[in-house]
Design a protein around this motif. Sequence first.
Motif, mmCIF file in Angstrom:
data_model
loop_
_atom_site.group_PDB
_atom_site.id
_atom_site.type_symbol
_atom_site.label_atom_id
_atom_site.label_comp_id
_atom_site.label_asym_id
_atom_site.label_seq_id
_atom_site.Cartn_x
_atom_site.Cartn_y
_atom_site.Cartn_z
ATOM 1 N N ILE A 199 -9.881 10.510 29.173
ATOM 2 C CA ILE A 199 -9.467 11.487 30.098
ATOM 3 C C ILE A 199 -9.408 12.876 29.512
ATOM 4 N N VAL A 200 -10.068 13.525 30.088
ATOM 5 C CA VAL A 200 -10.039 15.390 29.760
ATOM 6 C C VAL A 200 -9.426 16.183 30.698
ATOM 7 N N HIS A 201 -9.093 15.681 31.761
ATOM 8 C CA HIS A 201 -8.117 16.152 32.926
ATOM 9 C C HIS A 201 -7.311 15.071 33.727
ATOM 10 N N ALA A 202 -6.122 15.164 33.723
ATOM 11 C CA ALA A 202 -5.447 13.912 34.328
ATOM 12 C C ALA A 202 -5.357 13.987 35.945
ATOM 13 N N GLY A 203 -5.705 15.049 36.624
ATOM 14 C CA GLY A 203 -5.537 15.184 37.876
ATOM 15 C C GLY A 203 -4.238 14.862 38.350
ATOM 16 N N THR A 204 -4.054 14.073 39.307
ATOM 17 C CA THR A 204 -2.676 13.518 39.845
ATOM 18 C C THR A 204 -2.346 12.440 39.398
ATOM 19 N N SER A 205 -3.190 11.755 38.318
ATOM 20 C CA SER A 205 -2.770 10.553 37.819
ATOM 21 C C SER A 205 -1.487 10.646 36.878
ATOM 22 N N GLY A 206 -0.983 9.506 36.552
ATOM 23 C CA GLY A 206 0.050 9.378 35.418
ATOM 24 C C GLY A 206 -0.473 9.290 34.141
ATOM 25 N N PHE A 207 -1.712 9.136 33.882
ATOM 26 C CA PHE A 207 -2.247 8.954 32.600
ATOM 27 C C PHE A 207 -1.892 10.326 31.778
ATOM 28 N N PRO A 208 -1.772 10.207 30.358
ATOM 29 C CA PRO A 208 -1.690 11.346 29.526
ATOM 30 C C PRO A 208 -3.242 11.835 29.261
ATOM 31 N N MET A 209 -3.257 13.176 29.022
ATOM 32 C CA MET A 209 -4.548 13.622 28.464
ATOM 33 C C MET A 209 -4.941 12.826 27.144
ATOM 34 N N VAL B 234 -31.882 5.034 37.335
ATOM 35 C CA VAL B 234 -31.760 6.187 36.573
ATOM 36 C C VAL B 234 -31.021 5.974 35.297
ATOM 37 N N VAL B 235 -31.712 6.324 34.374
ATOM 38 C CA VAL B 235 -31.356 6.368 33.036
ATOM 39 C C VAL B 235 -30.026 7.320 32.690
ATOM 40 N N ILE B 236 -28.832 6.848 32.305
ATOM 41 C CA ILE B 236 -27.735 7.895 32.123
ATOM 42 C C ILE B 236 -27.846 8.019 30.604
ATOM 43 N N LYS B 237 -27.648 9.308 29.994
ATOM 44 C CA LYS B 237 -27.647 9.804 28.840
ATOM 45 C C LYS B 237 -26.210 10.173 28.511
ATOM 46 N N TYR B 238 -25.845 9.297 27.793
ATOM 47 C CA TYR B 238 -24.228 9.517 27.444
ATOM 48 C C TYR B 238 -23.876 10.652 26.353
ATOM 49 N N PRO B 239 -22.899 11.326 26.235
ATOM 50 C CA PRO B 239 -21.706 11.078 27.331
ATOM 51 C C PRO B 239 -21.796 11.797 28.456
ATOM 52 N N VAL B 240 -21.302 11.471 29.622
ATOM 53 C CA VAL B 240 -21.549 11.819 31.033
ATOM 54 C C VAL B 240 -19.945 12.022 31.661
ATOM 55 N N ALA B 241 -19.673 13.089 32.299
ATOM 56 C CA ALA B 241 -18.342 13.097 32.893
ATOM 57 C C ALA B 241 -18.213 12.678 34.435
ATOM 58 N N ARG B 242 -17.208 12.009 34.996
ATOM 59 C CA ARG B 242 -16.952 11.657 36.260
ATOM 60 C C ARG B 242 -15.767 12.020 36.599
ATOM 61 N N ARG B 243 -15.543 12.283 37.924
ATOM 62 C CA ARG B 243 -14.146 12.656 38.607
ATOM 63 C C ARG B 243 -13.801 11.419 39.369
ATOM 64 N N TYR B 244 -12.608 10.782 39.164
ATOM 65 C CA TYR B 244 -12.002 9.634 40.066
ATOM 66 C C TYR B 244 -11.785 10.106 41.295
ATOM 67 N N ARG B 245 -12.511 9.589 42.469
ATOM 68 C CA ARG B 245 -12.233 10.004 43.792
ATOM 69 C C ARG B 245 -10.856 10.019 44.353
ATOM 70 N N SER B 246 -9.909 8.989 43.790
ATOM 71 C CA SER B 246 -8.749 9.027 44.568
ATOM 72 C C SER B 246 -7.810 9.969 43.929
ATOM 73 N N ASP B 247 -7.920 10.523 42.554
ATOM 74 C CA ASP B 247 -6.873 11.494 42.257
ATOM 75 C C ASP B 247 -7.117 12.510 41.370
ATOM 76 N N GLY B 248 -8.526 12.821 41.370
ATOM 77 C CA GLY B 248 -9.211 13.844 40.744
ATOM 78 C C GLY B 248 -9.371 13.868 39.181
ATOM 79 N N MET B 249 -8.822 12.872 38.480
ATOM 80 C CA MET B 249 -9.117 12.685 37.116
ATOM 81 C C MET B 249 -10.167 12.796 36.433
ATOM 82 N N ILE B 250 -10.467 13.574 35.662
ATOM 83 C CA ILE B 250 -11.759 13.690 34.905
ATOM 84 C C ILE B 250 -11.859 12.935 33.554
#
Length: 72
Positions: free
Chosen positions: A37-47, A10-26
């Motif tokens: 990061i466009v949505h921090a989920g429950t992670s401690g990372f800043p937007m 499968v050829v990925i055409k960037y940009p693509v979005a992914r949700r981190y399975r452990s904390d919901g970060m997008i």
Amino acid sequence: MIEVKKPEAVVIKYPVARRYRSDGMIVIFWSEELGTIVHAGTSGFPMEFKAERWAPCTDEDVWEPVDVHIYG
């Protein structure tokens, strides 16, 4: 007669979005490991945190493919 063969990669055409399975970060990926990061989920990372060494976005054990619509 049936011909069975391995599917083409499968050829990925960037940009693509992914949700981190452990904390919901997008993360929007600009390449396989570069993302913002466009949505921090429950992670401690800043937007808008940008990293060049995320786990590869092709690793579906880590990342769930999602559709993101940006509007404003």
